[in-house]
Design an enzyme around this catalytic site. Structure first.
Site, PDB file in Angstrom:
ATOM      1  N   GLY A  53       0.835  -1.199   0.000  1.00  0.00           N
ATOM      2  CA  GLY A  53       0.000   0.000   0.000  1.00  0.00           C
ATOM      3  C   GLY A  53       0.865   1.243   0.000  1.00  0.00           C
ATOM      4  O   GLY A  53       2.106   1.156  -0.011  1.00  0.00           O
ATOM      5  N   LYS A  54       0.204   2.399   0.023  1.00  0.00           N
ATOM      6  CA  LYS A  54       0.905   3.687  -0.091  1.00  0.00           C
ATOM      7  C   LYS A  54       2.013   3.847   0.934  1.00  0.00           C
ATOM      8  O   LYS A  54       3.045   4.424   0.646  1.00  0.00           O
ATOM      9  CB  LYS A  54      -0.097   4.833   0.053  1.00  0.00           C
ATOM     10  N   ARG A  55       1.774   3.312   2.145  1.00  0.00           N
ATOM     11  CA  ARG A  55       2.798   3.548   3.174  1.00  0.00           C
ATOM     12  C   ARG A  55       4.111   2.816   2.849  1.00  0.00           C
ATOM     13  O   ARG A  55       5.145   3.068   3.454  1.00  0.00           O
ATOM     14  CB  ARG A  55       2.288   3.146   4.557  1.00  0.00           C
TER      15      ARG A  55
END
Ligand code: GLU
Length: 483
Positions: free
Chosen positions: A253-255
């Site tokens: 994911g984005k993180r």
């Protein structure tokens, strides 16, 4: 088309194309090409609150950029269209009617709040949250009363209390208990079809033979099989591949950093490298080979080789592959692809001599990991960007270095002729006169010529810079160091 294999990539336009979805597209595309079948693009845009036409445009662009061309799709049509779910609403209505007539569906008038309350109660009682069928057995009068009160019904499928079994082409035998699932919504109260309903109708009407998608859809598949059976449709084959995970084994994911194809594109990754990397991820090729062309990947593709356990996204490996693709690209090809990156770094490619610029690229391409680095890498070839770095300045203040630079610079003042010959002769002269050799000889020359301590081979730089530029730089260094 060589045979009847028909597969589809069915993204929802609710965000930028994630590398995980790009990998699903790639698997479908490779399968279709390997089988000589058909690759369909279908846009699943019935969730109006989450769909955005801008994302639809970028999805198509990103897929094109990746080189995953489809044979049927919203922009090119085909024999099984339309290819946007929002344009197929009449088909869903028709199919809802079929299930209603067969008494396999019922209207549900429960409100969001009532459903939420049921969920909470079940969770508190440590029971599986699901719809318990409150509206399943409402009488005609009760339905009329609820409708009259202004409630808009959703439509729920009567889940059979049977076990659903199927053979997944990647994961083997799968089994789901109908008892554990509540009657699920197939048409929402706003009249739009729910994912599981629309997808079954579309996959059936589009004659999809193999459904290849991420393992996060496994439990949906059980629901979809129930619908296939209710309609009396033949089921396609199913293959659920593993998801891409971050280093912490959580879903990527984005993180974790960059996750969309668009981001990698902007950072200067080549589509070939990204495709190669995604193809490699979670499967292996014969002989442990890592750099494969598209045709080689298609030839070697097999669902049985896809791994069941999650694949860890390793950006370093992707960078390594990207550097290899850049290194192996022809300079003419790179020249074309680098143009937007040069502009973004403040260069004006149209003002530069193309032959000269290609010579520069020839020298630096072995050092690029991404195309976006080109601006920094070629800066040393531009007199107006020439500046002594702090390390270079430090190095040049040592007495031995000053002498080398002085002697080398003097030689350049007198030299004439071919830059390659001049460089060799100037090095020889500096070596004989100063007695310096090895690093003590080359580092000061490098520092003065390029302003840096690292970079491509000096003789190549010198030839591309030419005598005038070299002279100017040595003169500038002499001034800075007060020779
Ligand atoms: N629109 C669904 C998604 O993007 C498609 C899933 C499927 O392939 O059935 O997840």
């Amino acid at each position: 088309m060589g045979n009847n294999a028909r597969v589809r990539f069915a993204p929802s336009p609710s965000g930028e194309l994630h590398v995980g979805n790009a990998r699903t597209a790639l698997f479908n595309w490779m399968f279709a090409r390997h089988e000589g079948g058909c690759f369909i693009l279908r846009i699943e845009d019935t969730d109006e609150s989450r769909s955005d036409s801008a994302y639809q445009t970028s999805l198509l662009e990103d897929l094109k950029w990746l080189g995953l061309a489809w044979d049927e799709g919203p922009d090119i049509g085909g024999g099984y269209g339309p290819y946007r779910q929002s344009e197929r609403l009449a088909l869903y209505a028709e199919h809802l009617k079929k299930l209603m007539d067969a008494d396999l569906v019922y209207p549900c008038y429960c409100t969001e709040e009532e459903l939420e309350e049921e969920r909470r109660t079940l969770i508190l009682a440590k029971r599986m949250p699901r719809y318990l069928g409150k509206c399943r057995n409402l009488g005609g009068k009760e339905r009329e009363a609820l409708a009259a009160s202004g409630r808009k019904p959703s439509y729920r499928f009567k889940v059979p209390q049977t076990t659903i079994e199927f053979h997944d082409l990647i994961r083997g035998p799968m089994r789901f208990e109908g008892e554990a699932m509540g009657d699920f919504i197939i048409v929402r109260s706003n009249g739009m079809p729910a994912y599981n309903f629309a997808v079954v109708i579309d996959d059936h009407l589009m004659a999809v033979s193999h459904v290849i998608r991420g393992e996060d859809h496994l439990s949906n598949t059980a629901l979809q099989i129930m619908l296939y059976r209710a309609f009396g449709f033949e089921e396609p084959a199913f293959a659920h591949h593993c998801l891409i995970l971050g280093r912490d084994h959580a879903k990527l994911g984005k993180r974790h950093g960059s996750v969309s194809v668009g981001e990698f594109r902007k950072q200067g990754f080549l589509p070939e490298a990204l495709i190669n990397y995604l193809g490699l991820l979670g499967s292996s090729f014969a002989g442990g080979r890592e750099i494969l062309s598209r045709d080689e990947m298609i030839g070697a593709f097999s669902l049985s080789r896809a791994s069941k356990s999650g694949a860890i996204f390793d950006e370093d490996k992707l960078r390594w592959l990207n550097a290899a693709y850049i290194r192996n690209a022809s300079t003419n090809d790179l020249f074309r692809r680098l143009e937007p990156f040069l502009r973004a770094s403040g260069y004006r490619p149209e003002t530069l001599d193309a032959v000269w610029l290609k010579n520069v690229l020839e020298i630096v391409k072995g050092e690029l990991t991404t195309l976006a680095e080109v601006g920094d890498r070629i800066a040393l070839f531009f007199d107006e960007r020439y500046a002594l770095s702090e390390e270079a300045h430090m190095l040049l203040t040592a007495p031995g270095a000053r002498e080398v630079v002085g002697v080398f610079g003097d030689y350049l003042k007198r030299a004439q002729g071919d830059p390659g010959d001049i460089y060799a002769a100037a090095i020889r002269h500096a070596k004989e006169t100063s007695g310096a050799r090895g690093k003590d000889l080359f580092m000061p020359v490098r520092a003065a010529l390029t302003g840096q301590l690292k970079g491509p081979e000096l003789d190549r730089i010198f030839v591309v810079l030419g005598l005038d530029s070299a002279r100017r730089r040595f003169a500038q260094v002499e001034k800075i160091l007060n020779f």
